[in-house]
Design a protein around this motif. Structure first.
Motif, PDB file in Angstrom:
ATOM      1  N   ALA A 142      49.422   3.138  46.388  1.00  0.00           N
ATOM      2  CA  ALA A 142      50.128   4.280  46.972  1.00  0.00           C
ATOM      3  C   ALA A 142      51.295   3.771  47.819  1.00  0.00           C
ATOM      4  O   ALA A 142      52.401   4.322  47.768  1.00  0.00           O
ATOM      5  N   ALA A 143      51.048   2.682  48.587  1.00  0.00           N
ATOM      6  CA  ALA A 143      52.109   2.143  49.440  1.00  0.00           C
ATOM      7  C   ALA A 143      53.247   1.601  48.579  1.00  0.00           C
ATOM      8  O   ALA A 143      54.426   1.767  48.908  1.00  0.00           O
ATOM      9  N   GLN A 144      52.891   0.941  47.440  1.00  0.00           N
ATOM     10  CA  GLN A 144      53.932   0.399  46.563  1.00  0.00           C
ATOM     11  C   GLN A 144      54.775   1.518  45.965  1.00  0.00           C
ATOM     12  O   GLN A 144      55.997   1.414  45.888  1.00  0.00           O
ATOM     13  N   VAL A 145      54.095   2.602  45.549  1.00  0.00           N
ATOM     14  CA  VAL A 145      54.822   3.733  44.974  1.00  0.00           C
ATOM     15  C   VAL A 145      55.769   4.329  46.014  1.00  0.00           C
ATOM     16  O   VAL A 145      56.947   4.582  45.734  1.00  0.00           O
ATOM     17  N   ALA A 146      55.253   4.501  47.260  1.00  0.00           N
ATOM     18  CA  ALA A 146      56.079   5.095  48.321  1.00  0.00           C
ATOM     19  C   ALA A 146      57.289   4.210  48.603  1.00  0.00           C
ATOM     20  O   ALA A 146      58.406   4.692  48.801  1.00  0.00           O
ATOM     21  N   HIS A 325      57.965  15.672  37.784  1.00  0.00           N
ATOM     22  CA  HIS A 325      59.210  15.981  38.496  1.00  0.00           C
ATOM     23  C   HIS A 325      59.141  15.629  39.971  1.00  0.00           C
ATOM     24  O   HIS A 325      60.168  15.520  40.632  1.00  0.00           O
ATOM     25  N   GLN A 326      57.912  15.453  40.488  1.00  0.00           N
ATOM     26  CA  GLN A 326      57.768  15.331  41.940  1.00  0.00           C
ATOM     27  C   GLN A 326      58.544  14.154  42.506  1.00  0.00           C
ATOM     28  O   GLN A 326      59.075  14.219  43.609  1.00  0.00           O
ATOM     29  N   ALA A 327      58.621  13.052  41.752  1.00  0.00           N
ATOM     30  CA  ALA A 327      59.323  11.875  42.267  1.00  0.00           C
ATOM     31  C   ALA A 327      60.839  12.072  42.225  1.00  0.00           C
ATOM     32  O   ALA A 327      61.579  11.281  42.781  1.00  0.00           O
ATOM     33  N   ARG A 328      61.313  13.124  41.559  1.00  0.00           N
ATOM     34  CA  ARG A 328      62.755  13.244  41.357  1.00  0.00           C
ATOM     35  C   ARG A 328      63.415  14.367  42.135  1.00  0.00           C
ATOM     36  O   ARG A 328      64.646  14.424  42.204  1.00  0.00           O
ATOM     37  N   VAL A 329      62.610  15.285  42.709  1.00  0.00           N
ATOM     38  CA  VAL A 329      63.222  16.505  43.251  1.00  0.00           C
ATOM     39  C   VAL A 329      64.184  16.247  44.412  1.00  0.00           C
ATOM     40  O   VAL A 329      65.072  17.054  44.662  1.00  0.00           O
ATOM     41  N   PHE A 330      64.032  15.117  45.123  1.00  0.00           N
ATOM     42  CA  PHE A 330      64.941  14.849  46.242  1.00  0.00           C
ATOM     43  C   PHE A 330      66.264  14.241  45.790  1.00  0.00           C
ATOM     44  O   PHE A 330      67.196  14.096  46.569  1.00  0.00           O
ATOM     45  N   GLU A 331      66.340  13.843  44.525  1.00  0.00           N
ATOM     46  CA  GLU A 331      67.594  13.267  44.021  1.00  0.00           C
ATOM     47  C   GLU A 331      68.673  14.341  43.972  1.00  0.00           C
ATOM     48  O   GLU A 331      68.400  15.473  43.589  1.00  0.00           O
ATOM     49  N   PRO A 332      69.933  13.974  44.319  1.00  0.00           N
ATOM     50  CA  PRO A 332      70.991  14.973  44.213  1.00  0.00           C
ATOM     51  C   PRO A 332      71.169  15.376  42.751  1.00  0.00           C
ATOM     52  O   PRO A 332      71.054  14.538  41.862  1.00  0.00           O
ATOM     53  N   PHE A 333      71.415  16.634  42.522  1.00  0.00           N
ATOM     54  CA  PHE A 333      71.658  17.245  41.207  1.00  0.00           C
ATOM     55  C   PHE A 333      70.412  17.379  40.351  1.00  0.00           C
ATOM     56  O   PHE A 333      70.508  17.804  39.205  1.00  0.00           O
ATOM     57  N   PHE A 334      69.240  17.013  40.876  1.00  0.00           N
ATOM     58  CA  PHE A 334      68.046  17.264  40.065  1.00  0.00           C
ATOM     59  C   PHE A 334      67.653  18.729  40.233  1.00  0.00           C
ATOM     60  O   PHE A 334      67.356  19.188  41.326  1.00  0.00           O
ATOM     61  N   THR A 335      67.660  19.471  39.150  1.00  0.00           N
ATOM     62  CA  THR A 335      67.259  20.875  39.208  1.00  0.00           C
ATOM     63  C   THR A 335      66.552  21.256  37.924  1.00  0.00           C
ATOM     64  O   THR A 335      66.829  20.687  36.867  1.00  0.00           O
ATOM     65  N   GLU A 362      58.155  15.018  53.508  1.00  0.00           N
ATOM     66  CA  GLU A 362      56.935  14.846  52.724  1.00  0.00           C
ATOM     67  C   GLU A 362      56.822  16.028  51.774  1.00  0.00           C
ATOM     68  O   GLU A 362      57.189  17.145  52.136  1.00  0.00           O
ATOM     69  N   LEU A 363      56.300  15.759  50.582  1.00  0.00           N
ATOM     70  CA  LEU A 363      56.154  16.831  49.598  1.00  0.00           C
ATOM     71  C   LEU A 363      54.719  16.852  49.096  1.00  0.00           C
ATOM     72  O   LEU A 363      54.174  15.805  48.725  1.00  0.00           O
TER      73      LEU A 363
END
Ligand SMILES: Nc1ncnc2c1ncn2[C@@H]1O[C@H](COP(=O)(O)OP(=O)(O)O)[C@@H](O)[C@H]1O
Ligand SMILES: [Mg+2]
Length: 383
Positions: A142-146, A325-335, A362-363
């Motif tokens: 989990a720490a590595q993923v974060a 999608h959860q890992a990508r939603v904070f990226e700009p232009f990801f919709t 946090e999400l």
């Protein structure tokens, strides 16, 4: 001269059964016991007491399927494992087992058949509790993923920042030139074209500003603020964003310490979150905006470096976010929204604002189970 300590009573080295019993009975890290050919427990050792919680008198004579989960016992797994051991000479596996108190542990299990000539007389069984190892592996993963996640956003942030700066400089040249042309023409057709070009440039300026926020290049005007008061002051605006279909509840912890942040960025962030929740509940639902005081550490820091944060949370019971999608939603232009409905810049604003303010986001989201986004902002050091 032999060393001068109290010797234990000598063990007759020729007395093999006694030596063996001594060995098995001094092992506490492994449950080592024997089963008869039908799976009933015949012997028990201190490792069995420690790992599974049963005393010898509670367990000897009972069937070993009691160590399995109900689902596995019901599916006939225990007997199948004995059959595998008898047929293949050994059975070994890792799986969840049940202690006497009903709690589960992850077990590494080996079963060996015991033969007397061609007659199967029982099984030797060794069980080790590997829950601790499993859990620390899980924590490490989990720490590595974060860490990877935050490094990825860091890299995208740097790239975005560079682009936004360059783009901003180009736009300044365009806007200035349009201004100059506007001052030199009376032709209404050209003036109309100029106005269109100006509107497009303004949109470009807004876009670069949002990108600067994500890349943490926005100039923030920090002031000590009471978030509860700020949220209450924005209640009407948030209610309008939520529309009549939603029920918007505020749940604000009293007497929160101040945080030092940019007021308009915070307002934009909660508006972005409430708008996302609204979009996630096409047929209406419940949005809960809450504040609380929490101890936490930054994702890139060690857990020991805990300190106080004011946590603002927007929770909904909407459609949730697909796991991929959860890992990508904070990226700009990801919709995931249709063109014109989503810019993909809402959560990146939230992310950029929180990290530039010394905090983090946090999400938590379950597909079909709703979404909670939390903004952690550090408590003012010198209020
Ligand atoms: N509360 C939410 N519920 C479900 N999905 C969400 C929620 N918030 C964000 N998302 C997902 O994250 C994506 C990115 O959000 P955001 O950055 O605000 O961009 P936009 O809202 O313009 O699409 C959304 O398109 C949506 O798929
Ligand atoms: Mg959005």
């Amino acid at each position: 001269m032999p060393p001068n300590h109290n010797p234990a009573p000598p063990v007759d080295l020729a007395d093999e059964p006694r030596q063996f019993a001594l060995l098995v009975n001094s092992v506490t890290d492994y449950a080592i016991y024997m089963l008869d050919a039908n799976g009933y427990v015949r012997t028990w050792n201190p490792g069995g007491i420690r790992i599974k919680g049963y005393q010898p008198e509670q367990v000897i004579g009972t069937h070993f399927s009691r160590f399995y989960t109900d689902e596995e016992a019901g599916a006939g797994v225990p007997l199948r494992n004995l059959q595998t051991a008898a047929a293949e000479g050994r059975f070994s596996a890792e799986g969840w087992r049940v202690r006497q108190d009903g709690t589960r542990f992850l077990a590494s299990v080996v079963i060996d058949p015991i033969w007397n000539g061609s007659e199967l007389i029982g099984f030797a069984k060794i069980t080790r509790d590997i829950t601790e190892r499993f859990e620390s592996e899980q924590r490490l993963q989990a720490a590595q993923v974060a860490l990877m996640e935050s490094q990825k956003l860091e890299a995208i942030g740097l790239l975005t920042l560079g682009l936004a700066h360059d783009f901003n400089n180009l736009l300044t040249v365009v806007v200035n030139s349009l201004d100059v042309i506007g001052g030199r023409t009376q032709d209404p057709r050209i003036t109309r074209l100029l106005e269109t070009a100006m509107r497009a440039s303004d949109r470009g300026v807004l876009l670069t500003r949002q990108l600067l926020t994500f890349g943490r290049g926005q100039v923030l005007i920090a002031e000590a603020l009471d978030l509860n008061a700020l949220i209450v002051a924005n209640r009407e605006l948030l209610g309008r964003a939520a529309t009549d279909l939603m029920q918007l509840t505020l749940d604000l912890a009293p007497a929160l310490p101040m945080v030092e942040i940019d007021r308009s960025q915070f307002e934009a962030a909660i508006l972005n979150l409430v708008s996302n929740s609204r979009d996630a509940m096409a047929h209406g639902g419940h949005i809960r905006l809450s504040t609380s005081l929490k101890r936490a550490h930054l994702p890139a820091e060690a857990p020991q470096q805990e300190r106080l944060f004011v946590c603002t949370e927007v929770a909904d019971n909407g459609c949730g976010i697909a796991t991929e999608h959860q890992a990508r939603v904070f990226e700009p232009f990801f919709t995931t929204k249709d063109v014109g409905r989503g810019s993909g810049l809402g959560l990146s604003q939230v992310f950029g604002f929180a990290s530039q303010s010394g905090g983090f986001t946090e999400l938590h989201s379950l597909p079909d189970g709703g979404t909670t986004v939390s903004i952690y902002l550090p408590v003012c050091e010198n209020p």
